[in-house]
Design an enzyme around this catalytic site. Structure first.
Site, PDB file in Angstrom:
ATOM      1  N   GLY A  50      -7.189  -0.391   1.537  1.00 49.98           N
ATOM      2  CA  GLY A  50      -5.757  -0.091   1.584  1.00 49.98           C
ATOM      3  C   GLY A  50      -5.545   1.386   1.764  1.00 49.98           C
ATOM      4  O   GLY A  50      -6.413   2.191   1.420  1.00 49.98           O
ATOM      5  N   CYS A  51      -4.394   1.726   2.312  1.00 51.41           N
ATOM      6  CA  CYS A  51      -4.178   3.104   2.768  1.00 51.41           C
ATOM      7  C   CYS A  51      -3.322   3.969   1.860  1.00 51.41           C
ATOM      8  O   CYS A  51      -3.263   5.170   2.040  1.00 51.41           O
ATOM      9  CB  CYS A  51      -3.577   3.103   4.172  1.00 51.41           C
ATOM     10  SG  CYS A  51      -4.724   2.460   5.391  1.00 51.41           S
ATOM     11  N   VAL A  52      -2.615   3.376   0.907  1.00 51.30           N
ATOM     12  CA  VAL A  52      -1.817   4.229   0.027  1.00 51.30           C
ATOM     13  C   VAL A  52      -2.239   4.043  -1.419  1.00 51.30           C
ATOM     14  O   VAL A  52      -1.900   4.781  -2.270  1.00 51.30           O
ATOM     15  CB  VAL A  52      -0.292   3.968   0.126  1.00 51.30           C
ATOM     16  CG1 VAL A  52       0.266   4.645   1.343  1.00 51.30           C
ATOM     17  CG2 VAL A  52       0.018   2.498   0.122  1.00 51.30           C
TER      18      VAL A  52
END
Lengths: 105, 166
Positions: A103-105
């Site tokens: 995941g990116c955040v």
């Protein structure tokens, strides 16, 4: 999969040094991995983050992102970067015996 | 900034909602991996740090060939006709659709994302020429913007950095 000995225990690790099996993790391993990451002493705040990550990964099957950690622990972004300087995303996951966060955040 | 550490500099030149996110997402990933981050906001990109504008960034559906009707639940590759895209309210609708999708993914709004980056140690700067052109001052910017700098300053402070233009 390669293995290595951390704090007297043989564990499986991937090519980047992340533990493969979270069940092989223990607190002594966390302390030693933290030292490798330049964190000499794990304070109660460090443990709060580590324990949250382990719980979160236990429930979801993957290491939490930084935003999940700040939301889940109440520890601010600033504090998190101070506790695990220079790259908390990977450091926290590695010390907690989890894979790289997805995941990116 | 640590000597010899990897350093990525982003130049944000666009103010559309969809163009706000690339630097935020990559910058945040870089900070999480221990990489130094500098972001230089120029031209329309200044809207991202303009406190009066940051919550009102928009996404126009006109001439955006990638924006298909399937965002609205209509299957297939049907585009949004430009003639429909120009109708009043269509930009607001497209903007709302994107904001809803982002929210569902747990992606923070731009203002909050910027704050996360600042808290994580990113350095944000506004482009002097654009600031002068638009009649802005530091008071117009969100907290955490370090200053207004010239292009030459930016070149100096990004020596050895990897530069990404958005």
């Amino acid at each position: 999969m390669p293995t290595r000995v951390i704090a007297g225990k043989t564990v499986e690790v991937d090519a980047e040094g992340f533990m493969v099996n979270p069940n092989e993790w223990n607190e002594a391993i966390a302390i030693e991995l933290a030292k490798e990451e330049g964190i000499e002493e794990l304070t109660p705040e460090h443990w709060k983050v580590i324990n949250f990550c382990r719980q979160s990964a236990g429930a979801t099957g993957k290491a939490p992102t930084l935003r999940t950690i700040t939301a889940g622990t109440g520890i601010s972004t600033k504090e998190l970067f101070a506790l695990f300087p220079k790259g908390p995303a990977k450091k926290v996951a590695r010390i907690a015996g989890l894979g790289k966060p997805e995941g990116c955040v | 900034m640590t000597e010899g550490n990897r350093h990525i500099a982003f130049i944000c030149s666009k103010g559309n909602l969809d163009m706000a996110y690339p630097a935020l997402v990559m910058g945040w990933a870089a900070l999480g991996n221990g990489v130094d981050v500098t972001i230089f906001f120029t031209f329309w990109g200044l809207d991202l740090i303009n406190k009066h504008r940051v919550d009102h960034l928009e996404l126009p559906p006109v001439a955006n060939t990638s924006m298909k009707m399937n965002m609205m639940g209509i299957p297939g590759n049907l585009g949004i006709p430009n003639l429909v895209g120009v109708l009043p309210g269509m930009t607001a609708l497209a903007t709302k659709l994107m904001k809803d999708k982002m929210k569902a993914l747990g992606v923070p709004p731009v203002r909050e994302y910027l704050q996360m980056l600042v808290d994580g140690g990113a350095k944000l700067y506004a482009c002097k020429m654009t600031v002068d052109m638009m009649g802005l001052t530091m008071d117009d910017f969100v907290e955490g913007v370090q200053g207004i700098v010239t292009a030459s300053d930016f070149i100096d402070m990004t020596e050895g950095a990897q530069i990404i233009f958005i």
